[in-house]
Design a protein around this motif. Structure first.
Motif, PDB file in Angstrom:
ATOM      1  N   GLN A 125      61.250  57.338  43.277  1.00 52.78           N
ATOM      2  CA  GLN A 125      60.657  57.945  42.089  1.00 52.78           C
ATOM      3  C   GLN A 125      61.016  57.170  40.828  1.00 52.78           C
ATOM      4  O   GLN A 125      60.144  56.854  40.002  1.00 52.78           O
ATOM      5  CB  GLN A 125      61.132  59.391  41.958  1.00 52.78           C
ATOM      6  N   ALA A 128      59.311  53.729  40.883  1.00 62.63           N
ATOM      7  CA  ALA A 128      57.886  53.812  40.563  1.00 62.63           C
ATOM      8  C   ALA A 128      57.653  53.938  39.068  1.00 62.63           C
ATOM      9  O   ALA A 128      56.663  53.439  38.529  1.00 62.63           O
ATOM     10  CB  ALA A 128      57.265  54.998  41.292  1.00 62.63           C
ATOM     11  N   VAL A 168      53.391  55.137  51.445  1.00 64.64           N
ATOM     12  CA  VAL A 168      52.625  55.894  50.457  1.00 64.64           C
ATOM     13  C   VAL A 168      52.845  55.307  49.060  1.00 64.64           C
ATOM     14  O   VAL A 168      51.899  55.129  48.277  1.00 64.64           O
ATOM     15  CB  VAL A 168      53.011  57.385  50.487  1.00 64.64           C
ATOM     16  N   LEU A 169      54.104  54.984  48.742  1.00 66.87           N
ATOM     17  CA  LEU A 169      54.405  54.431  47.423  1.00 66.87           C
ATOM     18  C   LEU A 169      53.675  53.120  47.186  1.00 66.87           C
ATOM     19  O   LEU A 169      53.175  52.869  46.077  1.00 66.87           O
ATOM     20  CB  LEU A 169      55.915  54.232  47.276  1.00 66.87           C
ATOM     21  N   ARG A 171      50.818  52.285  48.060  1.00 65.85           N
ATOM     22  CA  ARG A 171      49.435  52.574  47.683  1.00 65.85           C
ATOM     23  C   ARG A 171      49.346  53.310  46.354  1.00 65.85           C
ATOM     24  O   ARG A 171      48.369  53.146  45.615  1.00 65.85           O
ATOM     25  CB  ARG A 171      48.762  53.346  48.819  1.00 65.85           C
ATOM     26  N   GLU A 172      50.356  54.072  46.025  1.00 70.70           N
ATOM     27  CA  GLU A 172      50.361  54.761  44.735  1.00 70.70           C
ATOM     28  C   GLU A 172      50.548  53.796  43.568  1.00 70.70           C
ATOM     29  O   GLU A 172      50.157  54.113  42.440  1.00 70.70           O
ATOM     30  CB  GLU A 172      51.460  55.823  44.713  1.00 70.70           C
ATOM     31  N   LEU A 173      51.109  52.615  43.835  1.00 75.13           N
ATOM     32  CA  LEU A 173      51.350  51.647  42.755  1.00 75.13           C
ATOM     33  C   LEU A 173      50.218  50.632  42.624  1.00 75.13           C
ATOM     34  O   LEU A 173      50.399  49.568  42.036  1.00 75.13           O
ATOM     35  CB  LEU A 173      52.686  50.943  42.974  1.00 75.13           C
ATOM     36  N   ARG A 174      49.061  50.975  43.153  1.00 77.37           N
ATOM     37  CA  ARG A 174      47.869  50.125  43.008  1.00 77.37           C
ATOM     38  C   ARG A 174      47.674  49.748  41.536  1.00 77.37           C
ATOM     39  O   ARG A 174      47.768  50.586  40.636  1.00 77.37           O
ATOM     40  CB  ARG A 174      46.641  50.878  43.500  1.00 77.37           C
TER      41      ARG A 174
END
Length: 246
Positions: A125, A128, A168-169, A171-174
């Motif tokens: 978290q 990110a 998952v992370l 892809r969340e940081l695209r």
């Protein structure tokens, strides 16, 4: 961005074992390093002293990775001391003695889950939110996910969660130009692995790899260094760093 001379790395679990060797390698490559550790002040100081004696830059940051506020303070220190965060290596974790699932104590289960899953989530978290463009986030799983050795149900369950969080992370940081990957070592010569194992057990595990040896912290640190710097096209992957075990 691969020039390490102005980059800053946080290494959790950086006072011993794979974490320490990784911290030393990154420092030797020009990173300023924040060594997070849970409680052993002597080992943390020794790690920092080893790096600074070699001309590197390092500070220690005591903190429990399973506590989000504690993790936040580690990142705060990195920004205060070195100006930001480019690489996060989350090597902190715990493993218990192999125990069959049928005999597992749920207090042990909860403790391992708290450090390995909650800790990974807390570090992910903050990473990110605060890793700069061109950076890298690297977590640690285990090759036992592939071998499914009996007795490792608790440990493998937590590391399966680590891999899921990491993927998952990624892809969340695209759009952020930040790579996110997991290193999954096989048997490696650290205190964590060697504790409680006799020479026969270690030799049997070594014989299972085509290279006929167990890994070293240097082997794993080299993989982390690759992911932290030049491997800009490796993203959302699990690297089974195990000499061909599985």
């Amino acid at each position: 961005m691969t020039d390490s001379t102005s980059r800053v790395a946080i290494v959790t679990g950086g006072s011993r074992g794979i974490g320490r060797r990784t911290a030393e390698k990154l420092a030797a490559e020009g990173y300023s390093v924040v060594i997070n550790y849970a409680g052993n002040d002597v080992e943390a100081k020794a790690a920092v002293d080893a790096i600074t004696a070699g001309g590197g830059k390092a500070v220690a940051a005591k903190g429990d990775v399973s506590e989000p506020e504690s993790v936040k303070k580690v990142f705060d220190l990195a920004e205060r001391e070195f100006g930001g965060v480019d690489v996060v290596v989350h090597a902190a974790g715990v493993m218990t003695a192999p125990t069959p699932i049928a005999d597992t104590d749920f207090e042990v289960l909860d403790r391992v889950h708290r450090v390995n899953i909650r800790g990974t989530f807390a570090v992910a978290q903050q990473a990110a939110r605060r890793v700069r463009a061109g950076g890298a986030i690297i977590t640690f799983s285990t090759s036992v996910l592939g071998t499914s050795f009996p007795g490792y149900g608790v440990y493998v369950a937590t590391k399966g969660a680590v891999e899921a969080i990491t993927m998952v992370l990624a892809r969340e940081l695209r759009g952020r130009d930040i790579t996110v990957n997991t290193v999954a070592p096989g048997p490696t010569a650290t205190d964590l692995f060697l504790d409680g194992k006799d020479e026969e057990t270690i030799a049997r595990l070594a014989a299972q790899t085509p290279l006929e040896r167990i890994g070293t912290p240097d082997d794993i640190a080299a993989t982390v260094s690759f992911l932290a710097g030049p491997a800009r096209w490796v993203n959302g992957q699990v690297l089974r760093t195990n000499g061909g075990l599985v």
